[in-house]
Design a protein around this motif. Sequence first.
Motif, PDB file in Angstrom:
ATOM      1  N   GLU A   1       0.813  -1.210   0.000  1.00  0.00           N
ATOM      2  CA  GLU A   1       0.000   0.000   0.000  1.00  0.00           C
ATOM      3  C   GLU A   1       0.846   1.260   0.000  1.00  0.00           C
ATOM      4  O   GLU A   1       0.379   2.346  -0.341  1.00  0.00           O
ATOM      5  CB  GLU A   1      -0.887   0.039   1.255  1.00  0.00           C
ATOM      6  CG  GLU A   1      -1.867  -1.116   1.375  1.00  0.00           C
ATOM      7  CD  GLU A   1      -2.563  -1.078   2.722  1.00  0.00           C
ATOM      8  OE1 GLU A   1      -3.170  -0.040   3.029  1.00  0.00           O
ATOM      9  OE2 GLU A   1      -2.475  -2.074   3.471  1.00  0.00           O
ATOM     10  N   LEU A   2       2.075   1.102   0.437  1.00  0.00           N
ATOM     11  CA  LEU A   2       2.897   2.284   0.681  1.00  0.00           C
ATOM     12  C   LEU A   2       4.367   1.948   0.440  1.00  0.00           C
ATOM     13  O   LEU A   2       4.902   0.999   1.011  1.00  0.00           O
ATOM     14  CB  LEU A   2       2.717   2.711   2.154  1.00  0.00           C
ATOM     15  CG  LEU A   2       3.443   3.951   2.625  1.00  0.00           C
ATOM     16  CD1 LEU A   2       2.844   5.196   1.992  1.00  0.00           C
ATOM     17  CD2 LEU A   2       3.389   4.039   4.140  1.00  0.00           C
ATOM     18  N   ALA A   3       4.999   2.762  -0.405  1.00  0.00           N
ATOM     19  CA  ALA A   3       6.441   2.603  -0.606  1.00  0.00           C
ATOM     20  C   ALA A   3       7.184   3.608   0.261  1.00  0.00           C
ATOM     21  O   ALA A   3       6.707   4.722   0.474  1.00  0.00           O
ATOM     22  CB  ALA A   3       6.802   2.840  -2.066  1.00  0.00           C
ATOM     23  N   ILE A   4       8.340   3.165   0.773  1.00  0.00           N
ATOM     24  CA  ILE A   4       9.182   4.079   1.556  1.00  0.00           C
ATOM     25  C   ILE A   4      10.584   4.061   0.959  1.00  0.00           C
ATOM     26  O   ILE A   4      11.123   2.992   0.673  1.00  0.00           O
ATOM     27  CB  ILE A   4       9.276   3.647   3.030  1.00  0.00           C
ATOM     28  CG1 ILE A   4       7.884   3.406   3.634  1.00  0.00           C
ATOM     29  CG2 ILE A   4      10.077   4.652   3.843  1.00  0.00           C
ATOM     30  CD1 ILE A   4       7.108   4.647   3.955  1.00  0.00           C
ATOM     31  N   VAL A   5      11.129   5.247   0.786  1.00  0.00           N
ATOM     32  CA  VAL A   5      12.516   5.354   0.328  1.00  0.00           C
ATOM     33  C   VAL A   5      13.273   6.251   1.298  1.00  0.00           C
ATOM     34  O   VAL A   5      12.767   7.299   1.708  1.00  0.00           O
ATOM     35  CB  VAL A   5      12.598   5.943  -1.094  1.00  0.00           C
ATOM     36  CG1 VAL A   5      14.059   6.125  -1.524  1.00  0.00           C
ATOM     37  CG2 VAL A   5      11.875   5.046  -2.091  1.00  0.00           C
ATOM     38  N   GLY A   6      14.464   5.804   1.668  1.00  0.00           N
ATOM     39  CA  GLY A   6      15.292   6.588   2.582  1.00  0.00           C
ATOM     40  C   GLY A   6      16.449   7.263   1.855  1.00  0.00           C
ATOM     41  O   GLY A   6      16.474   7.321   0.623  1.00  0.00           O
ATOM     42  N   HIS A   7      17.403   7.728   2.630  1.00  0.00           N
ATOM     43  CA  HIS A   7      18.557   8.378   2.032  1.00  0.00           C
ATOM     44  C   HIS A   7      19.779   8.125   2.899  1.00  0.00           C
ATOM     45  O   HIS A   7      19.716   8.277   4.119  1.00  0.00           O
ATOM     46  CB  HIS A   7      18.318   9.885   1.913  1.00  0.00           C
ATOM     47  CG  HIS A   7      19.235  10.549   0.912  1.00  0.00           C
ATOM     48  ND1 HIS A   7      20.560  10.729   1.136  1.00  0.00           N
ATOM     49  CD2 HIS A   7      18.985  11.038  -0.331  1.00  0.00           C
ATOM     50  CE1 HIS A   7      21.096  11.322   0.063  1.00  0.00           C
ATOM     51  NE2 HIS A   7      20.162  11.518  -0.835  1.00  0.00           N
ATOM     52  N   ASP A   8      20.860   7.735   2.280  1.00  0.00           N
ATOM     53  CA  ASP A   8      22.203   7.520   2.854  1.00  0.00           C
ATOM     54  C   ASP A   8      22.623   6.055   2.838  1.00  0.00           C
ATOM     55  O   ASP A   8      23.800   5.764   3.054  1.00  0.00           O
ATOM     56  CB  ASP A   8      22.339   8.044   4.297  1.00  0.00           C
ATOM     57  CG  ASP A   8      22.050   9.530   4.420  1.00  0.00           C
ATOM     58  OD1 ASP A   8      22.066  10.218   3.389  1.00  0.00           O
ATOM     59  OD2 ASP A   8      21.779   9.987   5.538  1.00  0.00           O
ATOM     60  N   ASN A   9      21.649   5.179   2.612  1.00  0.00           N
ATOM     61  CA  ASN A   9      21.975   3.758   2.514  1.00  0.00           C
ATOM     62  C   ASN A   9      22.826   3.267   3.674  1.00  0.00           C
ATOM     63  O   ASN A   9      23.867   2.640   3.481  1.00  0.00           O
ATOM     64  CB  ASN A   9      22.686   3.476   1.186  1.00  0.00           C
ATOM     65  CG  ASN A   9      22.697   2.005   0.844  1.00  0.00           C
ATOM     66  OD1 ASN A   9      21.748   1.274   1.177  1.00  0.00           O
ATOM     67  ND2 ASN A   9      23.763   1.557   0.204  1.00  0.00           N
ATOM     68  N   THR A  10      22.387   3.559   4.879  1.00  0.00           N
ATOM     69  CA  THR A  10      23.118   3.118   6.064  1.00  0.00           C
ATOM     70  C   THR A  10      22.886   1.628   6.317  1.00  0.00           C
ATOM     71  O   THR A  10      22.028   1.004   5.701  1.00  0.00           O
ATOM     72  CB  THR A  10      22.656   3.926   7.292  1.00  0.00           C
ATOM     73  OG1 THR A  10      21.228   3.936   7.326  1.00  0.00           O
ATOM     74  CG2 THR A  10      23.144   5.361   7.191  1.00  0.00           C
ATOM     75  N   MET A  11      23.636   1.061   7.221  1.00  0.00           N
ATOM     76  CA  MET A  11      23.609  -0.396   7.416  1.00  0.00           C
ATOM     77  C   MET A  11      22.229  -0.931   7.788  1.00  0.00           C
ATOM     78  O   MET A  11      21.940  -2.093   7.521  1.00  0.00           O
ATOM     79  CB  MET A  11      24.631  -0.812   8.467  1.00  0.00           C
ATOM     80  CG  MET A  11      24.430  -0.168   9.828  1.00  0.00           C
ATOM     81  SD  MET A  11      25.639  -0.710  11.074  1.00  0.00           S
ATOM     82  CE  MET A  11      24.825  -2.140  11.774  1.00  0.00           C
TER      83      MET A  11
END
Lengths: 344, 344
Positions: free
Chosen positions: A278-288
């Motif tokens: 229902e929901l996509a999430i995208v982050g930033h920095d590609n941390t561990m």
Amino acid sequence: MKSRPVAKPRRGERKSKRVTILDVAEDAEVSFAAVSKVLRNAYGVSDGLREKVNASIKKLGYTPNTAARGMRGRTFVLGTIFPDLRNPFFSDILAGIGAALERTPYQSFLGIEVHSTAPALIQSMIDMQMDGLIVVGSTEPESYLSKVGERIPMVTVGYHLPQITTFDSVNNNDAQSARLTVQHLAKQGYKKLVMLSLETTIGNVIEERERGFLSQAEELGLAGAKVVRAPQTLRDIQVAARRILDEDRPDAIFCWTDFVALEVISVAESLGRSVPEELAIVGHDNTMYCDFEQNSLTSIDQSGEQLGLQAARLLVERIEGRTEAQHLVSQPRLVARNSSAHRG
Amino acid sequence: MKSRPVAKPRRGERKSKRVTILDVAEDAEVSFAAVSKVLRNAYGVSDGLREKVNASIKKLGYTPNTAARGMRGRTFVLGTIFPDLRNPFFSDILAGIGAALERTPYQSFLGIEVHSTAPALIQSMIDMQMDGLIVVGSTEPESYLSKVGERIPMVTVGYHLPQITTFDSVNNNDAQSARLTVQHLAKQGYKKLVMLSLETTIGNVIEERERGFLSQAEELGLAGAKVVRAPQTLRDIQVAARRILDEDRPDAIFCWTDFVALEVISVAESLGRSVPEELAIVGHDNTMYCDFEQNSLTSIDQSGEQLGLQAARLLVERIEGRTEAQHLVSQPRLVARNSSAHRG
DNA sequence: CTGAAAGCGCTAACAA
DNA sequence: TTGTTAGCGCTTTCAG
């Protein structure tokens, strides 16, 4: 009765007396100026002298007194300033700085803007006679940073001002980060996008991401793309996430940094919204943390290690004499994971 | 032709000349020694003089040259050493240190053992004439640390040696951490326990936890409790977790720090083992990631903030003259979440 | 190629 | 209460 004139104990008494350049000179049977020259790799020292001196240095375990050095010349100490330690992205930057400095005589110490302000830290570092500064994620105004750059060699990370001449900078292409995200989400079939951004600005990083996000969404015809800003505290992020999910009802949220994205996943889950269906999430920095199965967070990799490496390299160049400013921009890449997988 | 005798530009030329104690003295129309006295809060300065001097200091924006200070007395700079920045637990410690130093004249800078060894960092800090050291999570031998303690005021965090006299320490009761965990797991009905520990030792922290784990398990009659050690890299943790899950088949795993626990949850999930129904996971340090719904990780809180606060307080005391060692131990508490909930 | 000598900015003993 | 003075350990001319 007067106390007898003993060697004054003072405060420093506990420290066994330091080995100084004079001790080395005596041991090597040369003048202390000769020792200084060997230390600095100065011109005009015979091999024999150098060898003798180096032998004595090793034998006595001599290390130069940085404070004394700082009074005349360089200290070979650099200062790095981070806004906080919570974001694991900073440790990547630090690893890069460490790698760049590995084969140089420079050392780097960190100052964290946690209970000190950046200007106070910067002043302290100048007072310690550090040779140069790497300032990461600063929220100070350009005018101030520019003045600092006039006083001491400086490189910023996360503050891209291509026209500035008093310091160097290293940056991720933040607009591109957002563009990649929007393109990816569109391709996965998500249509209603919200960017969960930061309330206080960091250099111009946040603005750039917002700009890229909105313009790319428009170019792809994704109507109603919207930016929402929140402070960096978990509580505020929670509130903002809940409101977005209840009121804006997007099918995808782009978060300015990973832990915000993880919090949004958490809120979505507690609200019974399934990610990524229902929901996509995208982050930033590609941390561990992106890699853990329970998060499996799609994220933008801006290679903190490269940023740190370049920053340290530029700083050393500046210290060693370069005067024209350099402004580097690196290209991010998107790492797709489950959190944005569905919606064929 | 000889070059004319200009003011020599040297390397430092770029820096506009610093305001020194002499400039302040001139501006305030007093001797420079008077200024020094005001600066140091020394005995025997009239209010009038103090005021005049302070006005000039403010007007000229004077700040003391720390390097010059370091040649005679104190620098009011402390050094803190962390093994790395990846563990968010360290930022709690740092917050505590910052809080303790807030109303003091001391500043703290960080050295990270990422590409430098601890001894090299310590030597650098001594060379910079820092006034004292907080050493966190050191892996150096006691004999070495003891020697450092003789040279410079020092407090360790995570290295409990109650008998040592040359430095202070602040510690969590690590055996108790493990005991609480075992008690909790037993109460929840879990019976076959494994502790996923660290291969390299950190002070005696790891040993203490292992000891507490095994002895409490035995006391509660939980047969077959077992300790498995792995390095700190994600790859190694993954391999170890997989092996434990395949071969030892425990119903509960206690991990020495949270991110290890998160990785174990990740592996368990990819193996189709349900947490907490088939498998309980408990972490350590109660970092922010524990709270996320997708992790909901039971963890031991050792209050990094308190540890940091006490460490800084002890260090300042030592610098200001205390000579008898102090060794503080604080009590951990368990924060129960979903990852250890079932098994009525 | 080597050594003598002059400070860098400050603290702290001592003199006035 | 205030000022004078002697270094701290080093770099960097400048003379030999």
